[in-house]
Enzyme design. Structure first.
Site, short mmCIF file in Angstrom:
data_model
loop_
_atom_site.label_atom_id
_atom_site.label_comp_id
_atom_site.label_asym_id
_atom_site.label_seq_id
_atom_site.Cartn_x
_atom_site.Cartn_y
_atom_site.Cartn_z
N GLY A 1 28.83 -5.63 0.01
CA GLY A 1 27.71 -4.87 0.54
C GLY A 1 27.93 -4.49 1.99
O GLY A 1 26.98 -4.38 2.77
N TYR B 1 5.89 -26.86 24.58
CA TYR B 1 4.93 -27.21 25.63
C TYR B 1 3.80 -28.05 25.04
O TYR B 1 3.43 -27.91 23.88
CB TYR B 1 4.39 -25.99 26.38
CG TYR B 1 3.64 -24.97 25.58
CD1 TYR B 1 2.25 -24.96 25.55
CD2 TYR B 1 4.32 -23.97 24.89
CE1 TYR B 1 1.55 -24.00 24.84
CE2 TYR B 1 3.63 -22.99 24.18
CZ TYR B 1 2.25 -23.01 24.16
OH TYR B 1 1.56 -22.06 23.46
N HIS C 1 17.88 -17.83 7.13
CA HIS C 1 18.35 -17.74 8.50
C HIS C 1 17.44 -18.46 9.49
O HIS C 1 17.87 -18.79 10.60
CB HIS C 1 18.56 -16.28 8.92
CG HIS C 1 17.30 -15.53 9.19
ND1 HIS C 1 16.61 -14.84 8.22
CD2 HIS C 1 16.60 -15.35 10.34
CE1 HIS C 1 15.56 -14.28 8.75
NE2 HIS C 1 15.51 -14.56 10.03
N TYR C 2 16.20 -18.78 9.09
CA TYR C 2 15.33 -19.52 9.99
C TYR C 2 15.87 -20.92 10.28
O TYR C 2 15.62 -21.47 11.35
CB TYR C 2 13.91 -19.58 9.43
CG TYR C 2 12.98 -18.66 10.18
CD1 TYR C 2 13.20 -17.29 10.17
CD2 TYR C 2 11.93 -19.15 10.95
CE1 TYR C 2 12.38 -16.44 10.90
CE2 TYR C 2 11.12 -18.30 11.67
CZ TYR C 2 11.35 -16.95 11.64
OH TYR C 2 10.56 -16.11 12.37
N GLN D 1 10.25 -18.36 18.33
CA GLN D 1 10.66 -17.07 18.87
C GLN D 1 9.43 -16.25 19.23
O GLN D 1 8.36 -16.49 18.66
CB GLN D 1 11.52 -16.30 17.84
CG GLN D 1 10.73 -15.87 16.61
CD GLN D 1 11.53 -15.03 15.64
OE1 GLN D 1 12.75 -15.05 15.63
NE2 GLN D 1 10.84 -14.28 14.81
N HIS E 1 10.86 -19.18 4.76
CA HIS E 1 10.91 -19.53 6.18
C HIS E 1 9.87 -20.58 6.57
O HIS E 1 10.20 -21.62 7.15
CB HIS E 1 10.69 -18.28 7.05
CG HIS E 1 11.68 -17.19 6.83
ND1 HIS E 1 12.96 -17.42 6.38
CD2 HIS E 1 11.59 -15.85 7.01
CE1 HIS E 1 13.61 -16.27 6.29
NE2 HIS E 1 12.80 -15.30 6.65
N ASP F 1 8.40 -13.01 0.89
CA ASP F 1 9.31 -12.60 1.96
C ASP F 1 9.39 -13.63 3.08
O ASP F 1 10.46 -13.82 3.67
CB ASP F 1 8.84 -11.26 2.54
CG ASP F 1 9.87 -10.62 3.44
OD1 ASP F 1 11.06 -10.65 3.08
OD2 ASP F 1 9.49 -10.08 4.49
#
Length: 497
Positions: free
Chosen positions: A17, A379, A181-182, A373, A243, A238
């Site tokens: 791909g 904190y 990917h997380y 992100q 995730h 999704d």
């Protein structure tokens, strides 16, 4: 590039791909990032394969546009790239491709081992036929062969099990690397370190001291022309099913026996099996409309989206974990597109002590916030006396913002880390087959109910916080929002939470 301990080997990275957006935007830039860091083996070949007929010069120009860094290094990296056009469902195409790969591998001097890493940057509908092609023609005869598979891993429990079964007939589990990917993001990896390396947190890490945990994923963009693809899956498949559930499992799991990949995954699977069925009454679904000025298209205006689509672009759900540590304490997962900001974070809100001495009901709760992100940070929101003669309380924080604390910070992209780990054979940041199975067991009944009953999502404006019912759901389960509080206080990136 660096020499690995096994310097007599060749690494051939084969991207199936290669002409697609995923390869252009993620896979090749990640490989270039590893190249810049001297983390690719010295004998590396990168071969792209796709149906599109593209001249090698045009292909390199296309890939070059997505690469950022030193121009001389970029030229050197592009010299490693090869491309071949072929069919995905024809053995003859794979046999021809194999001859080309062998010819390149034989050009390498002084090597006797030929390792191959296959990256399937392709739609899930052709996973199986491409896997059959790899297995039938491209497996290394003298070295390891590993396969990276991109999500989605099916769209429900049945399709996921079929995919796992078919791939299992072709490859061993140790050679399969299912990417979420997380798991490669810096702050997600830091979750375990924060929990288990700091003695201050573990005694507080339970329902006894925590009132709620909220895991939030917000995007400030819509589907932007990809609505036809997105409409097949929706925001739950999704984002939430993979995730956010991965983050939840790392936040909530019991301490593993060791940092070995299987020991960590074993605890994640145990935790996921304790999640009770999701109740539709504890779910909010939303779908974005145009912005108040009518300048930005609504989801239903996106090309390829049916005008009567009820696919949610926003979802919030309450999860209950039936084990001694968490029984009775809510986990609130929220995710959505076309919202007021881009942000992913874990927000742990602590209970007040029974003998709380201050009477002001507006005083905020203590919170530990892990910003995944953008602007990676940890904190802790605390209460402190406001300087001056009066005994007034104000909210402040102990703040670890990565870019303030660590000089010259250059965080690797999540895909860089995941590709490097697959080269090393390290499964720590990848999804195991039984972990995938229990995740679909959690979500498939909910997804079936939503689709069977055609539950209509609540509309919300592009650029808003999302459906109003989502804030009401959080409030119902004890989350107290800190209105008027800015983090970080002196930064334009601060958001009121």
């Amino acid at each position: 590039m660096t020499s690995t301990p096994d310097s007599r080997s060749v690494l051939t990275v084969i991207i199936l791909g290669a002409s697609g957006d995923l390869a252009k935007k993620k896979t090749y830039p990640a490989l270039f990032g590893l190249y810049l860091r001297d983390l690719l083996p010295s004998n590396t070949i990168i071969y792209g394969y796709a149906r599109s007929h593209i001249e090698i010069g045009d292909f390199k120009a296309r890939i070059s546009k997505g690469l950022k860094g030193d121009e001389e290094k970029k030229k050197q990296f592009l010299n490693l790239l090869h491309y071949h056009s072929g069919k995905y469902d024809e053995k003859a195409s794979y046999d021809e491709f194999e001859k080309l790969i062998l010819a390149e591998e034989k050009k390498q001097q002084g090597v006797d081992k030929f390792n191959r890493l296959f990256y399937m940057a392709i739609p899930p509908s052709i996973f199986i036929e491409v896997s059959i092609g790899i297995h039938g023609s491209l497996i290394s005869k003298n070295g390891w062969s590993r396969v990276i598979v991109e999500k989605p891993f099916g769209r429900d429990l049945a399709s996921s099990r079929e995919l796992v079964s078919e791939l299992g007939k072709l490859f061993k589990e140790k050679d399969l690397f299912r990417i979420d990917h997380y798991l490669g993001k810096e702050m997600v990896q830091n979750l375990m370190v924060l929990r288990f390396a700091n003695a201050v947190f573990e005694p507080l890490w339970s329902k006894s001291h925590i009132s709620s945990i909220t895991i939030t994923f917000k995007e400030d963009i819509g589907t932007e022309g990809r609505g036809g693809y997105f409409d097949q899956f929706g925001i739950i498949r999704d984002v939430m099913q993979n995730h956010l559930l991965q983050v939840l499992s790392l936040v909530a799991m019991e301490p593993p026996v060791s940092l070995n990949a299987d020991d960590i995954t074993n605890e994640k699977v145990k935790l996921l099996r304790c999640i009770q069925p999701i109740k539709m009454s504890e779910v909010v679904l939303g779908q974005y409309t145009s912005d108040p000025e009518g300048k930005i298209p609504a989801y239903l205006d996106d090309e390829g989206v049916p005008k009567d689509s009820t696919t949610p672009t926003y979802a919030a759900a309450v999860f209950h974990i039936n084990n001694p540590r968490w029984r009775g304490m809510p986990f609130i997962l929220k995710c959505g597109k076309a919202l007021d900001e881009r942000k992913t974070e874990v927000r742990i809100q602590f209970k007040r002590p029974d003998n709380f001495l201050f009477s002001d009901d507006d005083i905020s709760r203590n919170e530990l916030v892990m910003r995944i992100q953008p602007g990676e940070a940890v904190y802790l929101k605390l209460l402190s006396k406001k300087p001056g003669l009066e005994n007034k309380i104000e909210q402040t924080e102990l703040d670890l913002s990565y870019r303030h604390r660590f000089e010259n910070l250059d965080l690797p992209d999540a895909y860089e880390r995941l590709i490097l780990d697959s080269i090393k054979g390290d499964h720590n940041l990848f999804v195991r087959d039984d972990e995938l199975d229990v995740a679909w067991q959690i979500f498939t009944p909910l997804l079936d109910q939503i689709e069977k009953e055609k539950i209509k999502p609540e509309p919300y404006s592009f650029g808003s916080r999302g459906p109003k019912s989502a804030d009401e759901l959080s409030k119902k389960f004890g989350f107290i929002r800190s209105l008027g509080y800015n983090w970080p206080g002196n930064s334009p990136q601060g958001s009121k939470k």
